[in-house]
Design a protein around this motif. Structure first.
Motif, PDB file in Angstrom:
ATOM      1  N   GLY A 152      30.771  16.644 -20.979  1.00 38.63           N
ATOM      2  CA  GLY A 152      31.864  16.782 -21.923  1.00 38.63           C
ATOM      3  C   GLY A 152      32.774  15.561 -21.805  1.00 38.63           C
ATOM      4  O   GLY A 152      32.333  14.468 -21.443  1.00 38.63           O
ATOM      5  N   PRO A 153      34.071  15.710 -22.084  1.00 37.66           N
ATOM      6  CA  PRO A 153      34.999  14.567 -21.984  1.00 37.66           C
ATOM      7  C   PRO A 153      35.040  13.990 -20.562  1.00 37.66           C
ATOM      8  O   PRO A 153      35.172  14.735 -19.589  1.00 37.66           O
ATOM      9  CB  PRO A 153      36.343  15.177 -22.381  1.00 37.66           C
ATOM     10  CG  PRO A 153      35.970  16.327 -23.278  1.00 37.66           C
ATOM     11  CD  PRO A 153      34.721  16.895 -22.668  1.00 37.66           C
ATOM     12  N   THR A 154      34.945  12.664 -20.499  1.00 36.20           N
ATOM     13  CA  THR A 154      34.772  11.958 -19.228  1.00 36.20           C
ATOM     14  C   THR A 154      35.619  10.693 -19.210  1.00 36.20           C
ATOM     15  O   THR A 154      35.705   9.993 -20.218  1.00 36.20           O
ATOM     16  CB  THR A 154      33.293  11.569 -19.040  1.00 36.20           C
ATOM     17  OG1 THR A 154      32.477  12.723 -19.222  1.00 36.20           O
ATOM     18  CG2 THR A 154      33.043  10.967 -17.667  1.00 36.20           C
ATOM     19  N   ILE A 155      36.225  10.408 -18.061  1.00 25.43           N
ATOM     20  CA  ILE A 155      36.987   9.174 -17.863  1.00 25.43           C
ATOM     21  C   ILE A 155      36.421   8.447 -16.650  1.00 25.43           C
ATOM     22  O   ILE A 155      36.169   9.064 -15.609  1.00 25.43           O
ATOM     23  CB  ILE A 155      38.484   9.451 -17.638  1.00 25.43           C
ATOM     24  CG1 ILE A 155      39.104  10.134 -18.866  1.00 25.43           C
ATOM     25  CG2 ILE A 155      39.241   8.164 -17.309  1.00 25.43           C
ATOM     26  CD1 ILE A 155      40.532  10.613 -18.640  1.00 25.43           C
ATOM     27  N   ILE A 156      36.241   7.136 -16.775  1.00 27.94           N
ATOM     28  CA  ILE A 156      35.855   6.292 -15.643  1.00 27.94           C
ATOM     29  C   ILE A 156      36.976   5.299 -15.380  1.00 27.94           C
ATOM     30  O   ILE A 156      37.444   4.620 -16.298  1.00 27.94           O
ATOM     31  CB  ILE A 156      34.539   5.548 -15.907  1.00 27.94           C
ATOM     32  CG1 ILE A 156      33.388   6.548 -16.046  1.00 27.94           C
ATOM     33  CG2 ILE A 156      34.236   4.568 -14.772  1.00 27.94           C
ATOM     34  CD1 ILE A 156      32.050   5.911 -16.362  1.00 27.94           C
ATOM     35  N   LEU A 157      37.427   5.240 -14.132  1.00 29.56           N
ATOM     36  CA  LEU A 157      38.440   4.276 -13.710  1.00 29.56           C
ATOM     37  C   LEU A 157      37.786   3.153 -12.911  1.00 29.56           C
ATOM     38  O   LEU A 157      36.834   3.387 -12.163  1.00 29.56           O
ATOM     39  CB  LEU A 157      39.508   4.949 -12.839  1.00 29.56           C
ATOM     40  CG  LEU A 157      40.309   6.095 -13.451  1.00 29.56           C
ATOM     41  CD1 LEU A 157      41.376   6.564 -12.460  1.00 29.56           C
ATOM     42  CD2 LEU A 157      40.932   5.698 -14.773  1.00 29.56           C
ATOM     43  N   GLU A 158      38.320   1.964 -13.077  1.00 30.99           N
ATOM     44  CA  GLU A 158      37.879   0.802 -12.298  1.00 30.99           C
ATOM     45  C   GLU A 158      38.930   0.490 -11.239  1.00 30.99           C
ATOM     46  O   GLU A 158      40.125   0.520 -11.522  1.00 30.99           O
ATOM     47  CB  GLU A 158      37.704  -0.408 -13.209  1.00 30.99           C
ATOM     48  CG  GLU A 158      37.300  -1.689 -12.486  1.00 30.99           C
ATOM     49  CD  GLU A 158      37.232  -2.868 -13.433  1.00 30.99           C
ATOM     50  OE1 GLU A 158      37.910  -3.883 -13.164  1.00 30.99           O
ATOM     51  OE2 GLU A 158      36.526  -2.769 -14.458  1.00 30.99           O
ATOM     52  N   HIS A 159      38.485   0.201 -10.034  1.00 30.86           N
ATOM     53  CA  HIS A 159      39.394  -0.079  -8.917  1.00 30.86           C
ATOM     54  C   HIS A 159      39.037  -1.426  -8.294  1.00 30.86           C
ATOM     55  O   HIS A 159      37.857  -1.742  -8.107  1.00 30.86           O
ATOM     56  CB  HIS A 159      39.285   1.015  -7.854  1.00 30.86           C
ATOM     57  CG  HIS A 159      39.426   2.397  -8.405  1.00 30.86           C
ATOM     58  ND1 HIS A 159      40.642   2.957  -8.727  1.00 30.86           N
ATOM     59  CD2 HIS A 159      38.483   3.328  -8.722  1.00 30.86           C
ATOM     60  CE1 HIS A 159      40.452   4.179  -9.210  1.00 30.86           C
ATOM     61  NE2 HIS A 159      39.158   4.423  -9.206  1.00 30.86           N
ATOM     62  N   ASN A 160      40.057  -2.188  -7.979  1.00 32.49           N
ATOM     63  CA  ASN A 160      39.881  -3.475  -7.298  1.00 32.49           C
ATOM     64  C   ASN A 160      40.777  -3.512  -6.065  1.00 32.49           C
ATOM     65  O   ASN A 160      41.997  -3.441  -6.181  1.00 32.49           O
ATOM     66  CB  ASN A 160      40.253  -4.632  -8.227  1.00 32.49           C
ATOM     67  CG  ASN A 160      39.193  -4.910  -9.263  1.00 32.49           C
ATOM     68  OD1 ASN A 160      38.230  -5.615  -8.989  1.00 32.49           O
ATOM     69  ND2 ASN A 160      39.346  -4.347 -10.454  1.00 32.49           N
ATOM     70  N   PHE A 161      40.159  -3.615  -4.900  1.00 34.51           N
ATOM     71  CA  PHE A 161      40.890  -3.726  -3.642  1.00 34.51           C
ATOM     72  C   PHE A 161      40.209  -4.796  -2.792  1.00 34.51           C
ATOM     73  O   PHE A 161      38.981  -4.791  -2.653  1.00 34.51           O
ATOM     74  CB  PHE A 161      40.908  -2.398  -2.879  1.00 34.51           C
ATOM     75  CG  PHE A 161      41.692  -1.306  -3.549  1.00 34.51           C
ATOM     76  CD1 PHE A 161      43.057  -1.185  -3.349  1.00 34.51           C
ATOM     77  CD2 PHE A 161      41.062  -0.406  -4.401  1.00 34.51           C
ATOM     78  CE1 PHE A 161      43.792  -0.186  -3.969  1.00 34.51           C
ATOM     79  CE2 PHE A 161      41.786   0.604  -5.021  1.00 34.51           C
ATOM     80  CZ  PHE A 161      43.147   0.707  -4.810  1.00 34.51           C
ATOM     81  N   GLU A 162      41.020  -5.697  -2.262  1.00 36.94           N
ATOM     82  CA  GLU A 162      40.493  -6.754  -1.401  1.00 36.94           C
ATOM     83  C   GLU A 162      39.350  -7.503  -2.085  1.00 36.94           C
ATOM     84  O   GLU A 162      38.338  -7.847  -1.463  1.00 36.94           O
ATOM     85  CB  GLU A 162      40.019  -6.163  -0.061  1.00 36.94           C
ATOM     86  CG  GLU A 162      41.113  -5.431   0.697  1.00 36.94           C
ATOM     87  CD  GLU A 162      40.588  -4.720   1.936  1.00 36.94           C
ATOM     88  OE1 GLU A 162      39.424  -4.987   2.321  1.00 36.94           O
ATOM     89  OE2 GLU A 162      41.327  -3.905   2.502  1.00 36.94           O
ATOM     90  N   GLU A 163      39.512  -7.732  -3.396  1.00 33.40           N
ATOM     91  CA  GLU A 163      38.517  -8.434  -4.216  1.00 33.40           C
ATOM     92  C   GLU A 163      37.181  -7.693  -4.256  1.00 33.40           C
ATOM     93  O   GLU A 163      36.123  -8.296  -4.516  1.00 33.40           O
ATOM     94  CB  GLU A 163      38.311  -9.868  -3.729  1.00 33.40           C
ATOM     95  CG  GLU A 163      39.586 -10.711  -3.809  1.00 33.40           C
ATOM     96  CD  GLU A 163      39.371 -12.153  -3.397  1.00 33.40           C
ATOM     97  OE1 GLU A 163      38.272 -12.469  -2.894  1.00 33.40           O
ATOM     98  OE2 GLU A 163      40.306 -12.955  -3.582  1.00 33.40           O
TER      99      GLU A 163
END
Length: 234
Positions: free
Chosen positions: A133-144
């Motif tokens: 169903g409805p879906t969200i994807i988050l992008e994360h950047n830590f320490e490159e």
């Protein structure tokens, strides 16, 4: 990055219990639940409809005096046999029945929280029987270092005002849980998954794997409890 190094990196991004649904629920109200194919209490009735599974989960929580059931990473389940999305394969080793994320079973409308600072990578209504169903994807950047988290089985209203690239903060509400009418026809819950590399997928990524491809997917999708740190007992 070597696999063990990546796991250590992920685990080091949070300290202690980090909620992914409404912070009003105490960690003392969480309990792991077994939804594997080995659980003989899961009758065909419980597995065949959202109402049947909700009744099972409600009874489990009532017996234990808890409010939130959770678990399911690397768990082989019979739940997906009802949908051709997972079970339409001649070779048994190609039947998708091993769960790659963590499920948090909570009522429809429960707020969903970003586990880490990040930005909206993509979103989509995966509107198939048995899908996210409805879906969200988050992008994360830590320490490159870049990786992603997926939040599935949301309400359709959760997607209405979203824009790709918008920043979100850890603990910020990004959605609410959907009802069976909009979440792929499951009992209300959140599917939370870590993804090392989603490839070119937009608003979607496999959350259930077949045994033939399981090693690859487990390497690309480590245990979400590395971030959430939900204790198995208090």
């Amino acid at each position: 990055m070597q696999e063990n190094e990546f796991l250590d990196f992920i685990a080091g991004l949070t300290e202690g219990f980090t909620p992914v649904v409404d912070a009003g629920f105490s960690v003392k109200e969480y309990i792991p639940v077994d939804l594997s194919a080995e659980n003989k209490e899961l009758t065909p009735t419980a597995l065949s409809t959202p109402e049947g599974l909700s009744k099972y989960l409600d009874g489990f929580l009532s017996r234990t005096g808890m409010k939130i059931a959770w678990g399911g990473y690397n768990e082989k389940r019979g739940l997906y046999r009802r949908s051709s999305l997972f079970s339409e394969a001649i070779d048994e080793d190609l039947v998708r029945d091993v769960h790659l994320g963590m499920d948090i079973w909570a009522p429809a409308g429960t707020p969903v929280l970003a586990v880490l600072d990040g930005r909206i990578h993509s979103f989509r209504d995966n509107d198939n029987f048995g899908d996210y169903g409805p879906t969200i994807i988050l992008e994360h950047n830590f320490e490159e270092r870049k990786f992603y988290t997926l939040y599935g089985h949301l309400s359709r209203a959760s997607l209405q005002e979203l824009k790709v690239g918008v920043r979100v903060n850890r603990g910020q509400q990004i959605a609410v849980l959907g009802s069976p009418l909009e979440n792929g026809e499951y009992a209300p819950h959140l599917h939370f998954q870590i993804i090392k590399d989603p490839g070119n997928r937009i608003g979607d990524y496999p959350g259930v794997a077949c045994r033939k491809e399981l090693s690859h997917y487990l390497q690309n999708c480590p245990d979400p409890n590395l971030l959430l740190k939900i204790p198995f007992s208090i």
